[in-house]
Design a protein around this motif. Structure first.
Motif, PDB file in Angstrom:
ATOM      1  N   LEU A   1      36.281  46.200  38.752  1.00 42.61           N
ATOM      2  CA  LEU A   1      36.101  45.610  40.040  1.00 42.61           C
ATOM      3  C   LEU A   1      35.401  44.540  40.367  1.00 42.61           C
ATOM      4  N   GLU A   2      34.077  44.818  39.746  1.00 42.81           N
ATOM      5  CA  GLU A   2      33.275  43.453  39.692  1.00 42.81           C
ATOM      6  C   GLU A   2      33.874  42.281  38.968  1.00 42.81           C
ATOM      7  N   ARG A   3      34.432  42.637  37.841  1.00 46.86           N
ATOM      8  CA  ARG A   3      34.951  41.406  37.217  1.00 46.86           C
ATOM      9  C   ARG A   3      36.169  40.788  37.991  1.00 46.86           C
ATOM     10  N   LYS A   4      37.015  41.821  38.330  1.00 53.02           N
ATOM     11  CA  LYS A   4      38.077  41.354  39.159  1.00 53.02           C
ATOM     12  C   LYS A   4      37.680  40.275  40.434  1.00 53.02           C
ATOM     13  N   LEU A   5      36.459  40.872  41.046  1.00 53.74           N
ATOM     14  CA  LEU A   5      36.042  40.145  42.349  1.00 53.74           C
ATOM     15  C   LEU A   5      35.597  38.705  41.802  1.00 53.74           C
ATOM     16  N   GLU A   6      34.970  38.939  40.769  1.00 53.73           N
ATOM     17  CA  GLU A   6      34.477  37.515  40.186  1.00 53.73           C
ATOM     18  C   GLU A   6      35.591  36.580  39.835  1.00 53.73           C
ATOM     19  N   GLU A   7      36.776  36.967  39.139  1.00 54.76           N
ATOM     20  CA  GLU A   7      37.791  36.216  39.082  1.00 54.76           C
ATOM     21  C   GLU A   7      38.519  35.728  40.426  1.00 54.76           C
ATOM     22  N   LEU A   8      38.471  36.464  41.120  1.00 54.11           N
ATOM     23  CA  LEU A   8      39.247  36.217  42.678  1.00 54.11           C
ATOM     24  C   LEU A   8      38.238  34.971  43.249  1.00 54.11           C
ATOM     25  N   LYS A   9      37.038  35.145  43.231  1.00 53.92           N
ATOM     26  CA  LYS A   9      36.214  34.352  43.883  1.00 53.92           C
ATOM     27  C   LYS A   9      36.310  32.822  42.850  1.00 53.92           C
ATOM     28  N   ALA A  10      36.486  32.974  41.567  1.00 52.96           N
ATOM     29  CA  ALA A  10      36.424  31.578  41.057  1.00 52.96           C
ATOM     30  C   ALA A  10      38.013  31.164  41.402  1.00 52.96           C
ATOM     31  N   ALA A  11      38.714  31.846  41.460  1.00 56.00           N
ATOM     32  CA  ALA A  11      40.219  31.432  41.628  1.00 56.00           C
ATOM     33  C   ALA A  11      40.222  30.783  43.232  1.00 56.00           C
ATOM     34  N   SER A  12      39.782  31.461  44.082  1.00 52.44           N
ATOM     35  CA  SER A  12      39.506  30.961  45.549  1.00 52.44           C
ATOM     36  C   SER A  12      38.539  29.605  45.539  1.00 52.44           C
ATOM     37  N   ALA A  13      37.699  29.382  44.665  1.00 53.62           N
ATOM     38  CA  ALA A  13      36.786  28.267  44.912  1.00 53.62           C
ATOM     39  C   ALA A  13      37.444  27.023  44.118  1.00 53.62           C
ATOM     40  N   LYS A  14      38.729  27.446  43.346  1.00 49.30           N
ATOM     41  CA  LYS A  14      39.431  26.213  42.619  1.00 49.30           C
ATOM     42  C   LYS A  14      40.274  25.587  43.906  1.00 49.30           C
TER      43      LYS A  14
END
Length: 108
Positions: free
Chosen positions: A94-107
């Motif tokens: 879940l933490e890894r997915k959250l980081e991926e979502l944050k990175a995708a959202s930042a782009k």
């Protein structure tokens, strides 16, 4: 003749033999006190035999239940350990997915 009928017949024969033996003792040409003593001794012997068998079966059951209890406790401990491991795996995912979502959202 079925096995049930055979069992009843054997039980009836044994009951008859026991009653006959008891009557034989009661009508034996011994003094009443001797006869009563024999009956009491026989009763005490059977009582002790039954108590010993009961104690033996009781110990066997206690042994089986304590073994089952130990097995159950061990299984529960293993289950808890596995759940702890799985919980850590789920949190990490879940933490890894959250980081991926944050990175995708930042782009965006």
């Amino acid at each position: 003749m079925s096995s049930n009928d055979s069992g009843k017949t054997v039980l009836a024969l044994l009951t008859g033999a026991a009653i006959g033996a008891g009557l034989g003792i009661l009508f034996a040409p011994e003094k009443g006190s001797k006869t009563r003593e024999k009956i009491k001794d026989g009763f005490d012997d059977k009582k002790n035999e039954l108590k010993n068998k009961f104690d033996e079966y009781s110990e066997t059951l206690k042994s089986k239940f304590s073994k089952s209890k130990a097995d159950l406790e061990s299984s529960f401990d293993d289950l808890v350990a596995n759940v702890d491991d799985k919980t850590e795996d789920v949190i990490a995912t879940l933490e890894r997915k959250l980081e991926e979502l944050k990175a995708a959202s930042a782009k965006k």
